[in-house]
Design a protein around this motif. Structure first.
Motif, PDB file in Angstrom:
ATOM      1  N   ARG A 144       0.828  -1.205   0.000  1.00  0.00           N
ATOM      2  CA  ARG A 144       0.000   0.000   0.000  1.00  0.00           C
ATOM      3  C   ARG A 144       0.868   1.263   0.000  1.00  0.00           C
ATOM      4  N   ASP A 186      -9.810  -2.398  -3.734  1.00  0.00           N
ATOM      5  CA  ASP A 186      -9.104  -2.565  -2.472  1.00  0.00           C
ATOM      6  C   ASP A 186      -8.968  -4.048  -2.146  1.00  0.00           C
ATOM      7  N   THR A 283      -3.753   3.824   0.340  1.00  0.00           N
ATOM      8  CA  THR A 283      -4.480   3.088  -0.688  1.00  0.00           C
ATOM      9  C   THR A 283      -3.553   2.031  -1.279  1.00  0.00           C
ATOM     10  N   ASP A 284      -4.137   0.973  -1.800  1.00  0.00           N
ATOM     11  CA  ASP A 284      -3.333  -0.092  -2.391  1.00  0.00           C
ATOM     12  C   ASP A 284      -2.562   0.421  -3.600  1.00  0.00           C
ATOM     13  N   ASN A 287      -4.589   0.048  -6.624  1.00  0.00           N
ATOM     14  CA  ASN A 287      -5.778   0.892  -6.795  1.00  0.00           C
ATOM     15  C   ASN A 287      -5.345   2.193  -7.471  1.00  0.00           C
TER      16      ASN A 287
END
Length: 311
Positions: A144, A186, A283-284, A287
């Motif tokens: 992430r 996600d 956030t990943d 993503n």
């Protein structure tokens, strides 16, 4: 107290707060939080393990929970000085005492430099830790981006396309969280959907995460069209450590119109008005749309995060 000796290695939890200096003799950003976490019930001495060769600390591991949870939620500290075998022995000794019999060990999560792959020293350290986890049965789950907005960074003015209002009642937010699960990029959300319905996942996140934030719930915002139709939501919060964008989403029917930028700006503005020193988010890596939205909003990647899980 559980103490195990492997040849010249002593494996045991700390005896109490008086051993925190010893535990913290290996550097990590979380060290400064451990004493407070112990005092407030987020950690326990029996969850902070040492591997000692003589009186020298050669590896350590620690677990964290929400205040006064019965069992730990995450393994968030694992350090080894120079020998991965020490780390494997330490985890192998600690896991049976920390994790309930028959339960899957909690997720491992680690903050690492944003460019860890490009720096030989950082890469070796990260890979050594991952090797220790893999040898005890864990595997990489997701990487992430950890993001930060800093005061003085411009926040876009509202365009008027959306209206923002507080959440009227819990069911309204859970309904929107359920919709946002559809098509989520996600990794944790996608994993939850293999075990439960979108509604169950949304309710669980609402109960176990959102309701536990100590910050005011009237910070939470629903984004609607001018006619009142919901488009998405943003959850600005404080997690006890940092001001954060805890959760943000646009419902599938309204994706693709750039609304995410306005929703994120609204959450950022609300926290910035509290005169915070920074705003954190994550956030990943996979993503990409959300990562790009944070970048457009002026959030910078100050760390990355490695998450590994046992199956």
């Amino acid at each position: 107290m559980t103490t195990q000796h492997h040849t010249d290695l002593t494996l045991r939890p700390i005896t109490g707060p008086d051993e925190l200096d010893l535990f913290n003799s290996l550097p990590y950003v979380l060290n400064k939080e451990i004493a407070k976490d112990l005092a407030e019930g987020r950690r326990r001495p029996e969850w902070l393990w040492l591997a000692l060769r003589g009186d020298r600390l050669v590896a350590r591991a620690a677990w964290w929970s929400r205040p006064n949870d019965e069992h730990p939620l995450v393994l968030d500290i694992l350090d080894i000085v120079d020998n991965t075998d020490d780390g494997v022995r330490l985890l192998s000794a600690a896991l049976p005492t920390v994790v309930p019999a028959g339960a899957t060990p909690p997720e491992y999560t680690r903050f690492v430099p944003p460019d860890w792959r490009d720096d030989n020293t950082s890469r070796r350290i990260v890979q050594d830790r991952m090797e220790v986890l893999e040898r005890t049965g864990a595997k990489l789950f997701v990487e992430r981006l950890r993001l930060e907005w800093r005061p003085g960074t411009p926040i876009p003015e509202p365009t008027g396309r959306l209206v923002f209002r507080p959440v009227r009642e819990p069911g309204e937010l859970v309904d929107l969280m359920t919709l946002v699960m559809d098509g989520s990029l996600d990794a944790h959300s996608r994993d939850e959907l293999t075990r439960m319905s979108a509604r169950q996942a949304a309710e669980e996140q609402y109960q176990t995460e959102l309701l536990r934030y100590p910050s005011p719930r009237d910070w939470w915002r629903i984004a609607t069209l001018p006619d009142g139709e919901p488009v998405g939501f943003v959850i600005p919060a404080h997690n006890g450590y940092n001001p954060i964008i805890a959760y943000i989403g646009v419902v599938p029917a309204h994706r693709g119109h750039g609304y995410i930028d306005e929703v994120l700006a609204a959450g950022t503005r609300l926290l910035a008005e509290q005169d915070v020193p920074w705003i954190r988010a994550a956030t990943d890596v996979g993503n990409v749309p959300m990562a790009k939205a944070f970048a457009r909003a002026g959030y910078v990647t100050f760390e990355r995060q490695i998450d590994m899980t046992w199956s």
